[in-house]
Write an enzyme that holds these catalytic residues in place. Structure first.
Site, PDB file in Angstrom:
ATOM      1  CE  LYS A 119      -3.948   1.730   2.724  1.00 48.30           C
ATOM      2  NZ  LYS A 119      -4.824   1.367   3.863  1.00 48.30           N
ATOM      3  CB  SER A 156      -7.819   3.116   2.517  1.00 51.35           C
ATOM      4  OG  SER A 156      -7.525   2.298   3.625  1.00 51.35           O
ATOM      5  CB  SER A 181      -8.873  -0.558   4.928  1.00 50.68           C
ATOM      6  OG  SER A 181      -9.650   0.588   5.149  1.00 50.68           O
TER       7      SER A 181
END
Length: 512
Positions: free
Chosen positions: A91, A148, A172
């Site tokens: 991420k 996210s 998430s």
């Protein structure tokens, strides 16, 4: 609209699109291709698709050099472990000790550090970042890709990498995995390190993994588990991978209240039918399905309308709200993180500094309501957090104690102990219940894994998840892989609505 090549490039003539980490390692041992070849293949895939999906913000400029170094080690007889030479993505808010300009910068701390995205307003575009743009769901580009960590999930789904890492405070990891047809594995709170993290809340934040298979997600999680957070005598999680035969005699609960009753709503008929068919297959494989299971605290801790981390405040009970804890933790934990940076060229030191930064750049950062399409409400949750000043008062302390007790001893643990005989897991939907089960696991800090099952009528995937108590990731691997074996395969992305170009809103628009 540009024409995108959605085909998977071959790696030295071998189709790697559906290969697991073990398969890839087997080919490298056989000399069919090297880590360098594999890295080049994934970089080619990113180049072909990322303009469409916007899942990858940046690649390591030294990726091929690192791969060549690992190839040299292999030739010298060195193997660092089961992930040696396997390319992966993280991420964008995970800082790395290299040349990449991650969203939150880099630092000189350990090589994998988690950096959390900030809490967004209740009506905003899911998967949008000012730096990377709108991430897309490869199954239906007109539908949002999840939470996210969606870039990490999308990248695995379309084989831009072998596995990836994401972060979760509340949903998430679970939601992006479920909506992009991959396995998502969220560990127990504290089992993965959050040192060097831009936090949202130390009471909820975890690092999780995405894989095409349960085995891949387990291998990735093994690599990042924090020493001393589990029973050191227990074998690696990857060793618990099983086949459908493991379901014989297993006992699973089906919590109805707030969970399956929501999934059974008429408008979710297609999804519910396929989920129940999956449960029936599990039962036919020899498992015992216990339907008289519920969370005793369901009415107190679970929203009547699915995922909502501040619904108690709307009822005049902020001392029972998850957001009461999150907004306070965020203020304090962010300040502590920013003070720990070795360098800070922007001189951003506090949440108030970030709020001011976003206001000054509202056209790009959405700091003022109505100025940016992705964040119509601006940064109202930032402002609510700043208003808390990080004060851990009686309301905060009561909320934290209430949430943990109601989600743990009076929630998941109570359901797992139904009838005095411990269950091997709780089977729950991830999306069909509006996120209620996912949020309960997040509040408890308990582990959860989701396995792809099928697709909705709009083409977006959905899966079946298993919940367990703290520290029982081994059971999630054992039974998750058994259900995966029983279900036989994950849906393939077909890039429906490939010309879609708009923000992917979630939540209720004010006044609607």
């Amino acid at each position: 609209m540009p024409i995108y090549d959605t085909s998977m490039p071959a790696c030295r003539g071998i189709d790697i699109q559906d290969l697991s980490i073990a398969d890839l390692q087997g080919h490298m041992r056989a000399g069919d291709f090297s880590a360098s070849d594999l890295t080049a293949c994934f970089l080619d895939r990113i180049g072909r698709l990322n303009g469409l999906l916007k899942a990858v913000i940046e690649v390591n400029p030294d990726a091929l050099d690192i791969a060549r170094q690992l190839d040299d080690e292999t030739r010298q007889g060195t193997c660092r472990g089961p992930l040696h030479g396997i390319p992966f993505l993280v991420k964008d808010n995970i800082a790395t000790n290299d040349k990449m300009a991650t969203t939150a910068g880099s630092s000189d701390r350990p090589i994998l550090r988690v950096l959390k995205l900030f809490p967004f307003p209740p009506f905003s575009s899911e998967g949008y970042s000012a730096r990377g743009g709108q991430c897309r769901n490869p199954y239906n580009l007109a539908r949002h890709p999840g939470g996210s960590s969606c870039g990490s999930a999308v990248a695995v789904s379309v084989s831009m990498c072998a596995f990836s890492l994401g972060t979760e405070t509340d949903g998430s990891v679970m939601f992006p995995a479920d909506r992009n047809g991959v396995v998502g594995f969220k560990p127990s709170l504290g089992r993965t390190s959050c040192r060097g993290v831009i936090p949202e809340s130390h009471n909820f934040d975890v690092v999780g993994t995405f894989g095409k298979t349960v085995a891949d997600a387990a291998l990735a999680l093994d690599a990042i588990l924090e020493p001393g957070t589990g029973d050191e005598s227990v074998p690696p999680l990857g060793s618990f991978v099983s086949t459908k035969s493991a379901l014989q005699g297993a006992r699973f609960g089906i919590p109805w209240k707030k969970i399956w009753e929501a999934a059974a709503a008429p408008r979710k008929g297609h999804e519910y039918r396929l989920l129940m068919e999956a449960v029936d297959r599990i039962k036919a494989a020899g498992a015992i399905i216990v339907s008289e299971v519920d969370f005793p605290s369901a009415d107190e801790i679970m929203s009547p309308s699915g995922w909502d981390w501040d619904f108690p405040s709307q009822l005049g009970r902020p001392n029972e709200s998850e957001f009461t804890v999150v907004k306070t933790d965020f203020y304090n934990d962010l300040k502590e993180y920013l003070s720990s940076l070795r360098t800070n060229p922007t001189n951003v030191r506090t949440l108030e500094d970030i709020i001011a930064y976003n206001r000054e750049r509202a056209d790009d950062e959405g700091g003022i309501p109505g100025r940016h399409g992705a964040w119509p409400l601006g940064q109202d949750n930032f402002e609510r957090s700043a208003a808390s000043k990080g004060v851990e008062d009686d309301v905060y302390e009561h909320a934290l104690e209430f949430i943990q007790r109601k989600s743990r001893s009076e929630g998941i643990d109570a359901a797992l102990g139904c009838g005095g005989q411990q269950l091997d897991g709780l089977l729950v939907p991830v999306q069909a219940d509006g996120g209620a089960a996912t949020q309960l696991a997040a509040k408890a800090g308990y582990p959860m894994i989701t396995i792809p099952i099928s697709t909705k009528t709009n083409g977006v995937p959905f899966g079946l998840a298993i919940m367990q108590t703290a520290g029982r990731e081994d059971l999630l691997v054992r039974y998750g892989s058994a259900i995966e074996d029983l279900n036989r395969g994950r849906p393939k992305a077909d890039f429906r609505n490939i010309d879609a170009d708009n923000y992917m809103y979630v939540g209720a628009e004010p006044g609607q």
